[in-house]
Design an enzyme around this catalytic site. Structure first.
Site, PDB file in Angstrom:
ATOM      1  N   HIS A  45       0.864  -1.179   0.000  1.00 50.49           N
ATOM      2  CA  HIS A  45       0.000   0.000   0.000  1.00 50.49           C
ATOM      3  C   HIS A  45       0.900   1.228   0.000  1.00 50.49           C
ATOM      4  CE1 HIS A  45      -3.629   2.183   2.097  1.00 50.49           C
ATOM      5  NE2 HIS A  45      -3.169   2.847   1.056  1.00 50.49           N
ATOM      6  N   ARG A  51       4.031   6.356   4.867  1.00 50.25           N
ATOM      7  CA  ARG A  51       4.420   5.959   6.237  1.00 50.25           C
ATOM      8  C   ARG A  51       5.082   4.586   6.273  1.00 50.25           C
ATOM      9  NH1 ARG A  51      -1.496   5.057   8.909  1.00 50.25           N
ATOM     10  NH2 ARG A  51      -1.800   7.131   8.072  1.00 50.25           N
TER      11      ARG A  51
HETATM   12  N1  PXP Z   1      -6.711  -5.528   2.094  1.00 48.84           N
HETATM   13  C1  PXP Z   1      -6.761  -4.176   2.032  1.00 48.84           C
HETATM   14  C2  PXP Z   1      -7.515  -3.564   0.901  1.00 48.84           C
HETATM   15  C3  PXP Z   1      -6.096  -3.375   2.984  1.00 48.84           C
HETATM   16  O1  PXP Z   1      -6.169  -2.032   2.895  1.00 48.84           O
HETATM   17  C4  PXP Z   1      -5.347  -4.004   3.990  1.00 48.84           C
HETATM   18  C5  PXP Z   1      -4.598  -3.172   4.975  1.00 48.84           C
HETATM   19  O2  PXP Z   1      -3.594  -2.471   4.334  1.00 48.84           O
HETATM   20  C6  PXP Z   1      -5.289  -5.405   3.994  1.00 48.84           C
HETATM   21  C7  PXP Z   1      -6.002  -6.143   3.062  1.00 48.84           C
HETATM   22  C8  PXP Z   1      -4.451  -6.152   4.984  1.00 48.84           C
HETATM   23  O3  PXP Z   1      -4.929  -5.922   6.259  1.00 48.84           O
HETATM   24  P1  PXP Z   1      -4.084  -6.441   7.513  1.00 48.84           P
HETATM   25  O4  PXP Z   1      -2.774  -5.748   7.458  1.00 48.84           O
HETATM   26  O5  PXP Z   1      -4.932  -6.046   8.672  1.00 48.84           O
HETATM   27  O6  PXP Z   1      -3.956  -7.931   7.356  1.00 48.84           O
END
Ligand code: PXP
Length: 241
Positions: A45, A51
């Site tokens: 992301h 960050r």
């Molecule tokens: N899917 C999406 C679209 C997200 O924004 C995130 C968090 O960045 C995740 C999955 C993964 O989430 P987590 O880090 O809580 O497993």
């Protein structure tokens, strides 16, 4: 029943690196190890405030990966330009607020609708498979389909919270199942993610309309104790169907 794909989100390898402004631990190295250990795709992301993952990480990871790269991004002009240039295999458009700790909910598909449609259409033409991160709601899924997305990713934050707190999650699970089936009928690929642990990933993997799980925070956290390779292998076993 078809195999469920495992997307490994490595953002928090970069979080640890950035905590000290160092060049380690390397997200690139984590991406390669995840690939070797059975991940089907790597998710990063690129946040507006950088960050965790930064532009150089994106460039380098895109270059070295053999499995698909899934770029999560907000629907802004800056990110649109980056995605057009980088051509990630997959793009997942997510809502983003500066002050949030993590992505708190699904997209509001009524805001900036025409721009969102332009971004989806253009990135698809550019060769990326485009996904929209939504709540498990019939209306949001219909809107995502009308916007021309290839896939939806269902925000699993609520069910994961219920499971973690030992509360009843059956109603939420039913809602996710029903809406996943609806999305599949509309011709969308259905992904799910946010807050997944071994327990919640196992529960959600039973929904056969869901073709991909994206997991980050818990998976990277467990890797501190058991190593990335072992944790990915455990997830693979747990979500096998
Ligand atoms: N899917 C999406 C679209 C997200 O924004 C995130 C968090 O960045 C995740 C999955 C993964 O989430 P987590 O880090 O809580 O497993």
């Amino acid at each position: 029943m078809s195999k469920i794909r495992l997307g490994v989100n490595i953002d928090h390898v970069a979080t640890v690196r950035n905590a000290r402004g160092e060049i380690y631990p390397s997200p690139e190295r984590a991406a390669l190890l995840a690939q070797k250990s059975g991940a089907d795709s790597i998710t990063i992301h690129l946040r507006e405030d950088r960050r965790h993952i930064n532009d150089l990480d994106l460039k380098r990871i895109k270059k070295i990966l053999k499995i698909p790269l899934n770029l999560e991004m907000a629907c802004t002009l800056e990110m649109f330009k980056i995605a057009k240039k980088t051509k990630p295999d997959f793009v997942c458009i997510v809502p983003e607020k500066r002050k949030e700790v993590t992505t708190e909910g699904g997209l509001n598909l009524d805001i900036n609708k025409s721009y969102l449609k332009k971004v989806v259409t253009s990135l698809k033409k550019n060769g990326s498979r485009v996904s929209l991160f939504v709540e498990p709601s019939k209306l949001a899924i219909l809107k995502a389909s009308n916007l021309g997305a290839n896939c939806i990713e269902i925000h699993t934050g609520k069910i994961c919270n219920l499971i973690n707190k030992g509360k009843s999650y059956k109603v939420e699970l039913k809602k996710i199942k029903k809406n996943s089936e609806y999305a599949e009928k509309l011709g969308l690929y259905v992904h799910a993610g946010h807050g997944l642990t071994y327990k919640s990933a196992k529960i959600l993997s039973k929904i056969k309309s869901i073709s991909e799980l994206n997991i980050g925070h818990f998976l990277i956290g467990e890797s501190i104790f058991f190593g990335l390779k072992n944790v990915i292998r455990n997830f693979r076993k747990i979500i096998k169907r």
